[in-house]
Motif scaffolding. Structure first.
Motif, PDB file in Angstrom:
ATOM      1  N   GLU A  76       0.830  -1.206   0.000  1.00  0.00           N
ATOM      2  CA  GLU A  76       0.000   0.000   0.000  1.00  0.00           C
ATOM      3  C   GLU A  76       0.860   1.250   0.000  1.00  0.00           C
ATOM      4  O   GLU A  76       0.563   2.227  -0.690  1.00  0.00           O
ATOM      5  CB  GLU A  76      -0.941  -0.001   1.210  1.00  0.00           C
ATOM      6  CG  GLU A  76      -2.044  -1.046   1.130  1.00  0.00           C
ATOM      7  CD  GLU A  76      -2.944  -0.846  -0.068  1.00  0.00           C
ATOM      8  OE1 GLU A  76      -3.141   0.319  -0.488  1.00  0.00           O
ATOM      9  OE2 GLU A  76      -3.437  -1.845  -0.621  1.00  0.00           O
ATOM     10  N   GLN A 270     -20.100  -0.175  -8.118  1.00  0.00           N
ATOM     11  CA  GLN A 270     -18.746   0.118  -7.671  1.00  0.00           C
ATOM     12  C   GLN A 270     -18.394  -0.674  -6.420  1.00  0.00           C
ATOM     13  O   GLN A 270     -17.289  -1.210  -6.288  1.00  0.00           O
ATOM     14  CB  GLN A 270     -18.597   1.623  -7.395  1.00  0.00           C
ATOM     15  CG  GLN A 270     -17.207   2.044  -6.954  1.00  0.00           C
ATOM     16  CD  GLN A 270     -16.127   1.702  -7.974  1.00  0.00           C
ATOM     17  OE1 GLN A 270     -16.358   1.796  -9.181  1.00  0.00           O
ATOM     18  NE2 GLN A 270     -14.960   1.310  -7.510  1.00  0.00           N
ATOM     19  N   GLU A 271     -19.344  -0.764  -5.493  1.00  0.00           N
ATOM     20  CA  GLU A 271     -19.111  -1.537  -4.270  1.00  0.00           C
ATOM     21  C   GLU A 271     -18.927  -3.017  -4.579  1.00  0.00           C
ATOM     22  O   GLU A 271     -18.131  -3.711  -3.940  1.00  0.00           O
ATOM     23  CB  GLU A 271     -20.276  -1.342  -3.300  1.00  0.00           C
ATOM     24  CG  GLU A 271     -20.342   0.049  -2.677  1.00  0.00           C
ATOM     25  CD  GLU A 271     -21.612   0.275  -1.882  1.00  0.00           C
ATOM     26  OE1 GLU A 271     -21.553   0.960  -0.846  1.00  0.00           O
ATOM     27  OE2 GLU A 271     -22.669  -0.256  -2.289  1.00  0.00           O
ATOM     28  N   TYR A 273     -17.634  -4.202  -7.395  1.00  0.00           N
ATOM     29  CA  TYR A 273     -16.274  -4.322  -7.933  1.00  0.00           C
ATOM     30  C   TYR A 273     -15.251  -4.392  -6.802  1.00  0.00           C
ATOM     31  O   TYR A 273     -14.322  -5.214  -6.821  1.00  0.00           O
ATOM     32  CB  TYR A 273     -15.956  -3.131  -8.841  1.00  0.00           C
ATOM     33  CG  TYR A 273     -16.407  -3.302 -10.271  1.00  0.00           C
ATOM     34  CD1 TYR A 273     -15.885  -4.320 -11.073  1.00  0.00           C
ATOM     35  CD2 TYR A 273     -17.339  -2.440 -10.832  1.00  0.00           C
ATOM     36  CE1 TYR A 273     -16.292  -4.476 -12.386  1.00  0.00           C
ATOM     37  CE2 TYR A 273     -17.761  -2.585 -12.151  1.00  0.00           C
ATOM     38  CZ  TYR A 273     -17.228  -3.607 -12.920  1.00  0.00           C
ATOM     39  OH  TYR A 273     -17.651  -3.761 -14.224  1.00  0.00           O
ATOM     40  N   GLU A 274     -15.395  -3.513  -5.813  1.00  0.00           N
ATOM     41  CA  GLU A 274     -14.443  -3.477  -4.701  1.00  0.00           C
ATOM     42  C   GLU A 274     -14.481  -4.772  -3.895  1.00  0.00           C
ATOM     43  O   GLU A 274     -13.441  -5.300  -3.492  1.00  0.00           O
ATOM     44  CB  GLU A 274     -14.758  -2.272  -3.807  1.00  0.00           C
ATOM     45  CG  GLU A 274     -14.485  -0.933  -4.481  1.00  0.00           C
ATOM     46  CD  GLU A 274     -14.980   0.254  -3.668  1.00  0.00           C
ATOM     47  OE1 GLU A 274     -15.559   0.020  -2.574  1.00  0.00           O
ATOM     48  OE2 GLU A 274     -14.792   1.399  -4.108  1.00  0.00           O
ATOM     49  N   LYS A 275     -15.686  -5.287  -3.658  1.00  0.00           N
ATOM     50  CA  LYS A 275     -15.832  -6.533  -2.900  1.00  0.00           C
ATOM     51  C   LYS A 275     -15.206  -7.707  -3.660  1.00  0.00           C
ATOM     52  O   LYS A 275     -14.488  -8.533  -3.076  1.00  0.00           O
ATOM     53  CB  LYS A 275     -17.316  -6.792  -2.633  1.00  0.00           C
ATOM     54  CG  LYS A 275     -17.586  -8.007  -1.747  1.00  0.00           C
ATOM     55  CD  LYS A 275     -19.075  -8.187  -1.522  1.00  0.00           C
ATOM     56  CE  LYS A 275     -19.634  -7.130  -0.592  1.00  0.00           C
ATOM     57  NZ  LYS A 275     -19.158  -7.320   0.820  1.00  0.00           N
ATOM     58  N   ASN A 277     -12.872  -7.531  -6.038  1.00  0.00           N
ATOM     59  CA  ASN A 277     -11.419  -7.342  -6.108  1.00  0.00           C
ATOM     60  C   ASN A 277     -10.741  -7.776  -4.818  1.00  0.00           C
ATOM     61  O   ASN A 277      -9.633  -8.320  -4.830  1.00  0.00           O
ATOM     62  CB  ASN A 277     -11.083  -5.877  -6.401  1.00  0.00           C
ATOM     63  CG  ASN A 277     -11.302  -5.521  -7.860  1.00  0.00           C
ATOM     64  OD1 ASN A 277     -11.199  -6.375  -8.737  1.00  0.00           O
ATOM     65  ND2 ASN A 277     -11.602  -4.269  -8.133  1.00  0.00           N
ATOM     66  N   LYS A 278     -11.422  -7.551  -3.690  1.00  0.00           N
ATOM     67  CA  LYS A 278     -10.866  -7.982  -2.407  1.00  0.00           C
ATOM     68  C   LYS A 278     -10.830  -9.502  -2.333  1.00  0.00           C
ATOM     69  O   LYS A 278      -9.870 -10.097  -1.823  1.00  0.00           O
ATOM     70  CB  LYS A 278     -11.715  -7.421  -1.264  1.00  0.00           C
ATOM     71  CG  LYS A 278     -11.121  -7.675   0.117  1.00  0.00           C
ATOM     72  CD  LYS A 278     -11.912  -6.978   1.202  1.00  0.00           C
ATOM     73  CE  LYS A 278     -11.273  -7.216   2.569  1.00  0.00           C
ATOM     74  NZ  LYS A 278     -12.029  -6.509   3.647  1.00  0.00           N
ATOM     75  N   ASP A 318     -10.418  -6.390 -16.877  1.00  0.00           N
ATOM     76  CA  ASP A 318     -11.369  -5.283 -16.831  1.00  0.00           C
ATOM     77  C   ASP A 318     -12.715  -5.638 -17.438  1.00  0.00           C
ATOM     78  O   ASP A 318     -13.696  -4.930 -17.220  1.00  0.00           O
ATOM     79  CB  ASP A 318     -10.807  -4.062 -17.584  1.00  0.00           C
ATOM     80  CG  ASP A 318      -9.522  -3.550 -16.942  1.00  0.00           C
ATOM     81  OD1 ASP A 318      -9.524  -3.383 -15.709  1.00  0.00           O
ATOM     82  OD2 ASP A 318      -8.528  -3.341 -17.660  1.00  0.00           O
TER      83      ASP A 318
END
Length: 343
Positions: A76, A270-271, A273-275, A277-278, A318
């Motif tokens: 990070e 968007q949320e 995608y983030e979930k 990706n995690k 993507d």
């Protein structure tokens, strides 16, 4: 509704608008030039003597495992400063690429192609090493062209584009999985088998997701079960578990992972995608941990497992580049199979 009308309703086939193959018979018409391969091979043998003692290194932060907080924090910190550097100074292709395609997750040959131009710019670069790497790349490049010529002929002889026009015509894209998984030149047979297997599995996927009626798919599943039972006992049960689910999607539309996540958790796109990706990041950690264990499995087999995950990362980075193969994946395949590097 009469019984006849009900039967006719259930037998309506679904459709989907997939674009045709972007490659056609290209690799049949562009057969490998054996003469140039011989010249390159002779030149490479001379260069190998000069670079036999040279070594290379790999990145660290993408080797983290579950609970490895130090490497997570290091990643990070590094990512934040790389992005800041990129914004405050002239754009750096190297920084952008490192953030998008970290070495651990990138396909070796794809990353090698990208690194040629970066290495050339270094003051301490070795022209001998660079030339040898380019020659090796081009030799394998020609070998893969020959592979694609053979697999294209096999595919065109099957004539699936006529017999199964609803299915995606993506035999070269399927072969990309084999090229990435069995990247060593001598794995010719393995690449051929995996290419054909992937092509057939992808056709079956379209039969289930796009075209077949429930009645047809139930019958088709029974046939597949019997075939696999003869070839490999036990595998049929797994195929049945995967394939014998209900089909309720609209005509030709199968929910994406993002759509499923949005619906299951009631979150925005968007949320979602983030979930997801995690989840992917955690799965990479699990994979790293398993690959570092002392187990009695040959290293080449473990590398094949890592490589097939790398291919997935490239194809679905993507978007669904398999379905929409005339976008980013087309350029990547051109790098692998069409355009040799200038020596």
């Amino acid at each position: 509704m009469t019984l006849q009308a009900a039967t006719q309703t259930t037998q309506v086939h679904r459709t989907a608008e997939f674009h045709p193959s972007v490659w056609g018979d290209y690799f049949i018409k562009h057969v490998s030039d054996n003469n140039i391969v011989s010249v390159w091979s002779e030149e490479a043998e001379v260069l190998k003597k000069e670079v036999r003692e040279m070594l290379s290194s790999a990145a660290a932060s993408y080797l983290s495992i579950q609970g490895e907080t130090i490497l997570d924090e290091a990643f990070e910190f590094t990512k934040t400063h790389l992005i800041a550097t990129q914004l405050s100074s002239p754009p750096s292709d190297q920084v952008s690429h490192a953030l998008r395609w970290p070495a651990r997750r990138g396909l070796p040959r794809k990353e090698a192609w990208h690194y040629f131009s970066i290495y050339k710019q270094r003051e301490e670069h070795s022209e001998t090493l660079l030339k040898l790497a380019k020659l090796d790349y081009n030799i394998v490049h020609k070998l893969h062209q020959k592979d694609m010529s053979s697999i294209t002929k096999w595919w065109m002889d099957l004539d699936f584009t006529t017999k199964l026009p609803f299915a995606r015509d993506r035999v070269i894209e399927c072969s990309f999985w084999a090229l990435g998984t069995f990247s060593e030149p001598h794995f010719v047979f393995a690449r051929k088998v995996l290419s054909k297997a992937m092509a057939m599995v992808c056709v079956m996927d379209d039969i289930y997701d796009v075209h077949g009626t429930i009645e047809e798919l139930e019958l088709f599943t029974k046939v597949i079960e019997r075939i696999f039972d003869m070839v490999w006992q036990g595998l049929a049960r797994l195929i049945n578990d995967i394939m014998s689910h209900e089909f309720e999607q609209e005509r030709g539309h199968v929910a994406s992972a993002v759509e499923c996540c949005m619906k299951q958790y009631g979150v925005s796109k968007q949320e979602a995608y983030e979930k997801l990706n995690k989840i992917v990041a955690n799965m990479w950690k699990d994979l790293n941990e398993e690959l570092m264990k002392e187990i009695d499995i040959p290293k080449p087999i473990l590398m094949c497992i890592l490589n097939i995950v790398r291919v997935m990362d490239v194809v679905y980075k993507d978007e669904d580049s398999y379905t929409h193969s005339n976008t980013s994946l087309k350029d990547i395949l051109a790098t692998f199979l069409v355009n040799p590097v200038a020596v």
